[in-house]
Structures are given as C-alpha cells and as structure tokens.
Design a protein around this motif. Sequence first.
Motif, PDB file in Angstrom:
ATOM      1  N   GLY A   1       5.117   1.834 -18.205  1.00  0.00           N
ATOM      2  CA  GLY A   1       4.540   2.138 -19.508  1.00  0.00           C
ATOM      3  C   GLY A   1       3.847   3.485 -19.553  1.00  0.00           C
ATOM      4  N   THR A   2       3.421   3.990 -18.383  1.00  0.00           N
ATOM      5  CA  THR A   2       2.791   5.309 -18.369  1.00  0.00           C
ATOM      6  C   THR A   2       3.788   6.396 -18.734  1.00  0.00           C
ATOM      7  OG1 THR A   2       3.189   5.517 -15.983  1.00  0.00           O
ATOM      8  CG2 THR A   2       1.063   4.634 -16.665  1.00  0.00           C
ATOM      9  N   PHE A   3       5.031   6.227 -18.288  1.00  0.00           N
ATOM     10  CA  PHE A   3       6.085   7.174 -18.691  1.00  0.00           C
ATOM     11  C   PHE A   3       6.378   7.024 -20.172  1.00  0.00           C
ATOM     12  CE2 PHE A   3      10.767   7.963 -19.161  1.00  0.00           C
ATOM     13  CZ  PHE A   3      10.703   9.353 -19.092  1.00  0.00           C
ATOM     14  N   LEU A   4       6.405   5.790 -20.650  1.00  0.00           N
ATOM     15  CA  LEU A   4       6.670   5.546 -22.066  1.00  0.00           C
ATOM     16  C   LEU A   4       5.601   6.190 -22.943  1.00  0.00           C
ATOM     17  CD1 LEU A   4       8.196   4.136 -24.361  1.00  0.00           C
ATOM     18  CD2 LEU A   4       6.806   2.104 -23.914  1.00  0.00           C
ATOM     19  N   SER A   5       4.330   6.057 -22.559  1.00  0.00           N
ATOM     20  CA  SER A   5       3.249   6.636 -23.365  1.00  0.00           C
ATOM     21  C   SER A   5       3.351   8.155 -23.415  1.00  0.00           C
ATOM     22  CB  SER A   5       1.889   6.212 -22.801  1.00  0.00           C
ATOM     23  OG  SER A   5       1.701   6.722 -21.497  1.00  0.00           O
ATOM     24  N   TRP A   6       3.917   8.724 -22.394  1.00  0.00           N
ATOM     25  CA  TRP A   6       4.141  10.174 -22.328  1.00  0.00           C
ATOM     26  C   TRP A   6       5.377  10.568 -23.127  1.00  0.00           C
ATOM     27  CZ3 TRP A   6       8.007  13.230 -20.051  1.00  0.00           C
ATOM     28  CH2 TRP A   6       7.672  14.550 -19.763  1.00  0.00           C
ATOM     29  N   LEU A   7       6.337   9.635 -23.220  1.00  0.00           N
ATOM     30  CA  LEU A   7       7.619   9.917 -23.861  1.00  0.00           C
ATOM     31  C   LEU A   7       7.561   9.850 -25.385  1.00  0.00           C
ATOM     32  CD1 LEU A   7      10.668  10.415 -23.100  1.00  0.00           C
ATOM     33  CD2 LEU A   7      10.967   7.937 -23.249  1.00  0.00           C
ATOM     34  N   ILE A   8       6.533   9.241 -25.958  1.00  0.00           N
ATOM     35  CA  ILE A   8       6.544   8.997 -27.400  1.00  0.00           C
ATOM     36  C   ILE A   8       6.452  10.270 -28.236  1.00  0.00           C
ATOM     37  CG2 ILE A   8       5.634   6.664 -27.210  1.00  0.00           C
ATOM     38  CD1 ILE A   8       2.911   7.774 -28.058  1.00  0.00           C
TER      39      ILE A   8
ATOM     40  N   GLU B   1       0.819  -1.212   0.000  1.00  0.00           N
ATOM     41  CA  GLU B   1       0.000   0.000   0.000  1.00  0.00           C
ATOM     42  C   GLU B   1       0.857   1.268   0.000  1.00  0.00           C
ATOM     43  OE1 GLU B   1      -2.131  -3.408   0.918  1.00  0.00           O
ATOM     44  OE2 GLU B   1      -0.408  -2.620   2.042  1.00  0.00           O
ATOM     45  N   ALA B   2       2.074   1.168   0.516  1.00  0.00           N
ATOM     46  CA  ALA B   2       2.955   2.342   0.601  1.00  0.00           C
ATOM     47  C   ALA B   2       3.903   2.459  -0.594  1.00  0.00           C
ATOM     48  CB  ALA B   2       3.767   2.276   1.890  1.00  0.00           C
ATOM     49  N   ARG B   3       3.820   1.542  -1.556  1.00  0.00           N
ATOM     50  CA  ARG B   3       4.778   1.510  -2.668  1.00  0.00           C
ATOM     51  C   ARG B   3       4.836   2.844  -3.407  1.00  0.00           C
ATOM     52  NH1 ARG B   3       0.063  -0.588  -4.467  1.00  0.00           N
ATOM     53  NH2 ARG B   3      -0.559  -0.290  -6.654  1.00  0.00           N
ATOM     54  N   LEU B   4       6.004   3.133  -3.937  1.00  0.00           N
ATOM     55  CA  LEU B   4       6.221   4.402  -4.640  1.00  0.00           C
ATOM     56  C   LEU B   4       5.694   4.367  -6.065  1.00  0.00           C
ATOM     57  CD1 LEU B   4       9.885   5.299  -3.575  1.00  0.00           C
ATOM     58  CD2 LEU B   4       7.728   5.893  -2.444  1.00  0.00           C
ATOM     59  N   GLY B   5       5.708   3.194  -6.670  1.00  0.00           N
ATOM     60  CA  GLY B   5       5.401   3.075  -8.087  1.00  0.00           C
ATOM     61  C   GLY B   5       6.688   2.932  -8.884  1.00  0.00           C
ATOM     62  N   ALA B   6       6.618   2.230 -10.003  1.00  0.00           N
ATOM     63  CA  ALA B   6       7.813   1.882 -10.770  1.00  0.00           C
ATOM     64  C   ALA B   6       8.546   3.106 -11.318  1.00  0.00           C
ATOM     65  CB  ALA B   6       7.443   0.944 -11.914  1.00  0.00           C
ATOM     66  N   VAL B   7       7.793   4.100 -11.780  1.00  0.00           N
ATOM     67  CA  VAL B   7       8.451   5.284 -12.365  1.00  0.00           C
ATOM     68  C   VAL B   7       9.179   6.068 -11.283  1.00  0.00           C
ATOM     69  CG1 VAL B   7       8.152   7.350 -13.757  1.00  0.00           C
ATOM     70  CG2 VAL B   7       6.681   5.378 -14.160  1.00  0.00           C
ATOM     71  N   ALA B   8       8.563   6.216 -10.119  1.00  0.00           N
ATOM     72  CA  ALA B   8       9.225   6.910  -9.016  1.00  0.00           C
ATOM     73  C   ALA B   8      10.449   6.132  -8.546  1.00  0.00           C
ATOM     74  CB  ALA B   8       8.246   7.112  -7.862  1.00  0.00           C
ATOM     75  N   CYS B   9      10.377   4.790  -8.566  1.00  0.00           N
ATOM     76  CA  CYS B   9      11.543   3.972  -8.205  1.00  0.00           C
ATOM     77  C   CYS B   9      12.679   4.164  -9.216  1.00  0.00           C
ATOM     78  CB  CYS B   9      11.150   2.500  -8.126  1.00  0.00           C
ATOM     79  SG  CYS B   9      10.289   2.050  -6.614  1.00  0.00           S
TER      80      CYS B   9
ATOM     81  N   LEU C   1      13.513  13.905 -18.137  1.00  0.00           N
ATOM     82  CA  LEU C   1      12.070  14.003 -18.310  1.00  0.00           C
ATOM     83  C   LEU C   1      11.302  13.216 -17.255  1.00  0.00           C
ATOM     84  CD1 LEU C   1      11.969  13.658 -22.200  1.00  0.00           C
ATOM     85  CD2 LEU C   1      11.790  15.751 -20.851  1.00  0.00           C
ATOM     86  N   LEU C   2      12.000  12.325 -16.535  1.00  0.00           N
ATOM     87  CA  LEU C   2      11.343  11.630 -15.420  1.00  0.00           C
ATOM     88  C   LEU C   2      10.835  12.624 -14.386  1.00  0.00           C
ATOM     89  CD1 LEU C   2      13.860   8.684 -14.952  1.00  0.00           C
ATOM     90  CD2 LEU C   2      11.419   8.410 -15.483  1.00  0.00           C
ATOM     91  N   ASP C   3      11.651  13.652 -14.114  1.00  0.00           N
ATOM     92  CA  ASP C   3      11.242  14.680 -13.149  1.00  0.00           C
ATOM     93  C   ASP C   3      10.000  15.423 -13.628  1.00  0.00           C
ATOM     94  OD1 ASP C   3      13.409  13.996 -11.621  1.00  0.00           O
ATOM     95  OD2 ASP C   3      14.663  15.669 -12.259  1.00  0.00           O
ATOM     96  N   VAL C   4       9.986  15.761 -14.907  1.00  0.00           N
ATOM     97  CA  VAL C   4       8.857  16.495 -15.479  1.00  0.00           C
ATOM     98  C   VAL C   4       7.589  15.642 -15.417  1.00  0.00           C
ATOM     99  CG1 VAL C   4       7.988  17.689 -17.538  1.00  0.00           C
ATOM    100  CG2 VAL C   4      10.446  17.721 -17.024  1.00  0.00           C
ATOM    101  N   PHE C   5       7.735  14.374 -15.808  1.00  0.00           N
ATOM    102  CA  PHE C   5       6.593  13.457 -15.804  1.00  0.00           C
ATOM    103  C   PHE C   5       6.009  13.311 -14.406  1.00  0.00           C
ATOM    104  CE2 PHE C   5       5.078   9.128 -15.007  1.00  0.00           C
ATOM    105  CZ  PHE C   5       4.053   9.020 -15.946  1.00  0.00           C
TER     106      PHE C   5
END
Length: 280
Positions: A233-240, A101-109, A213-217
């Motif tokens: 994949g959410t970062f990837l969809s934003w990166l395209i 429940e406390a996980r950061l999420g893959a992009v934040a990791c 761009l990770l910071d921006v995302f």
Amino acid sequence: MLVKSCNMKAVILAAGYGTRLQRDVENDTTGKFKHLLGIAKPLLPVGHCALITHWIKAMTASECVDTIFVITNALYFEPFQEWAREFPNVKILSDGTKTNEARLGAVACLQLTIKHFSVEDHVIVVGGDTLFKEDFSLLKFTERFSEAQAKHRGASLVLCYQCKEEETSKYGILEVDEDMRVSCMKEKPQPSETQSRKACPCFYLFSKESLPLLDVFLDEKKNAPIQERDAPGTFLSWLILRPVYVQEILGRFDVGNLPSYIECDKYFKDRVQDNNVYLQ
C-alpha cells in the motif's frame, strides 16, 4: 462470458513468515491446530484446498492471466515448489531470505519478481494471505480495469470495502472522488483524520505503464525503514498521482492470526461449495 486473452500476469506475494499465526498455534492449548505448525500462510488448508489454490483456480479459469508468479522466501521455497507441481502456469521464486528480520518487504519482492521474469504486461498483485467473499468477481474486476484504461491510459485499479469506524487505524484507507478515482490514501489513520471508511486490501491491478515506477519508488525509499517498503500500500499511496481507480466489494479475509484463520476456514467450509465458480 469470460474475458479471454487479456495478456495479464499475476504476482502472489508469499514471502512473509507468518510469525503471529505460528505463535498463536504454538500457544494454543487445545492442540487442534498442531498440523498448521511450520506451514506458510498461503499453503494453509482453507475449505477444501490450500488458500493460494483458490486464486490459482480462479485465475486459470478466467483466462485473463496466462502466468502466475509466486514469490516466497528460502525457508518455504521447497514446499511451494512441491505444491506448484500440479499447476503448469505457476512459477515459484525465492527472495533468498531465511528470517523475518531479513525480509525484503513486499514492494521489493514485487520488483524482484517483475525483473526476474521480465514482466511487461499488466499485473494483478495479490497478498498471499488474502481471500474475498463470494461477491468478488475477477471478470467484473478486469472489465472495470478496461473501463479505467479507456479513460486514462496507464490507469491502475484497486479494491475497497467498508470497514468499521474503529478499524480505520488497522488499514490503508482510500479517499475517492465521484468517479471512484483515488484522491488520497491514508495509512492506518484515526477515525478523526478521515471521513472515509474505504479500506484497501492487498489486491491490485497495476498497469504495465506503472511497473517502471517501482524502481523510482524503491530508490526514493532505499534508506527508509522496512515498514515503508513492506506494505504494498505504500507504493499505491505514492502511485495515486497517476490515475488509480477503485472497485468496491463486501469484504475480505486477511489471515494474520489463528482466530482470523479459523473464521476464514469455517466460511469456506460452510459457504463455498463450488470452487469452480468462486472468485471468477
């Protein structure tokens, strides 16, 4: 001939809690899989070694990657530290969390790892529960990346494989142009919502130019639900909007539950006899 001195880094995302798999093991009435209780998915035995070890051996042998960072959570930090003792090119980082429940999420990791280790090189990002069939080659993948970089400085590269029509709602689906450049990524669409059946596994080669761009995302998504930050994949969809190209493979193993683990382990025991050449 192997590509040498590529000056790349790798990040293996291993901070998940494997809740589905652990629940399946607890509920299994055969008792055959009790030894898997409490083991992080990347450390599960697959074939003749831990799942994650297949990647470490391949990346080390390819000489494309000089350092591999594994980000896990506080619950599994010590087991990963113990596992990594035999690999001098592996560094372990904890995201500090102790519950799903406390996980950061893959992009934040991924961002945490990039910042903690001051990474400024191209980065291969791998899901810690992901493996591929024997057609995949790190050599061919990095060669394809070099081709993409020659076309567009700052280009990134991802993989795709053909999924079944009824499976599109399970995966991120890529739409590509005639040059195999990603034009659109749809997250778990219904078959009627896209003509593409190109599923995108968690394996990316992000150019060093894309890392800031990770910071921006994440700043844009800071108030969004965890689901929008949990799947890379959410970062990837934003990166395209920047150039992202694709290389095709036959398929992947995604160890999410007990049946998928059994299938993956059997494949590696039956088919992958030489770990010294697998994935290279």
